[in-house]
Design an enzyme around this catalytic site. Sequence first.
Site, short mmCIF file in Angstrom:
data_model
loop_
_atom_site.label_atom_id
_atom_site.label_comp_id
_atom_site.label_asym_id
_atom_site.label_seq_id
_atom_site.Cartn_x
_atom_site.Cartn_y
_atom_site.Cartn_z
N ASP A 67 15.57 55.48 50.76
CA ASP A 67 14.58 56.32 51.44
C ASP A 67 15.25 57.57 52.01
OD1 ASP A 67 16.05 54.99 53.41
OD2 ASP A 67 14.38 53.71 54.00
N ASN A 136 10.33 44.90 62.89
CA ASN A 136 8.89 44.71 62.72
C ASN A 136 8.53 44.24 61.31
OD1 ASN A 136 9.33 46.98 61.23
ND2 ASN A 136 7.88 48.29 62.32
N HIS A 138 9.57 45.69 58.54
CA HIS A 138 9.56 46.74 57.50
C HIS A 138 10.75 46.54 56.56
CE1 HIS A 138 12.09 49.78 60.08
NE2 HIS A 138 12.87 49.15 59.25
N GLU A 143 6.25 50.25 56.43
CA GLU A 143 5.92 49.68 57.73
C GLU A 143 4.80 48.66 57.58
OE1 GLU A 143 7.76 50.25 60.15
OE2 GLU A 143 8.40 52.35 60.25
#
Length: 262
Positions: A67, A136, A138, A143
């Site tokens: 990314d 979380n 991800h 996400e």
Amino acid sequence: MHVEVCEDPRAVALRVADLVADEVAGRPDAVLGLPTGATPLPVYDELVRRVARGALDCSGVRVFLLDEYVGLDADDPRSYRATIRRDATDPLGIPHERVHGPCGEADDPERAAADYEVAIAVAGGIDLQLAGIGRNGHVAFNEPGTDLALGTHVAVLSPQTRADNARFFPAGSVPLRAITQGPATLLAARRLVLVATGTAKSAALADAVGGPVGARCPASVVQSHPDAVVVADRAAAQLLDPRWCGEAPTPGGPKRLGRVRP
Ligand code: PGA
């Protein structure tokens, strides 16, 4: 999917370095998908040690980053393209022209995301993809709520992810968006290695490995992959059902592999 539990982050690094080194030994021009972040740093350090002692030659591999932030160009030291060169590919002796990342500075990030997916395909696809996991759930910048069918796309960072990454940016200037390989891109890699260390990742890892596969926990895509390995230390694995897990009692060598959710 197999889960391997190692004693500590050092043992995780040795094990993941073994997986990468085996891939490169079998295919010197392998296409590796590499993440930035804190988790893979000990892996990269171990690989660099192997290169330094002549046990590994990475000069022929090709690298695709997971990314990149929207708005940072490749020379910005906070960009992931600069980061992966500094932390991994330069010390590994991988020439710059073999290291690819999404074009965060593009005027049209959506177009840049689509181009990146094509570039991966043109390279023949990713042979081995390393990935971390966020607190979380991800994976890359996918996400919670991300459609698992998405390929490389422009993602809006969650408040938690921006908070986790705030230490790298002056106050208030954490980028809002990123270009990220999507869950479908990760699924298309021939091998997926999800790495997690530390207690802070334990709940997310339990969700990813043992919860339902779905957008609520994008890292759960690991369960759908035909050749996925999860390598975690005991702290990250503490909430996993022990029946799911294999042990790696000696650094670098698992005794057996566990199969999760038969
Ligand atoms: P970390 O990041 O390796 O820095 O913990 C992983 C991630 O957020 O994907």
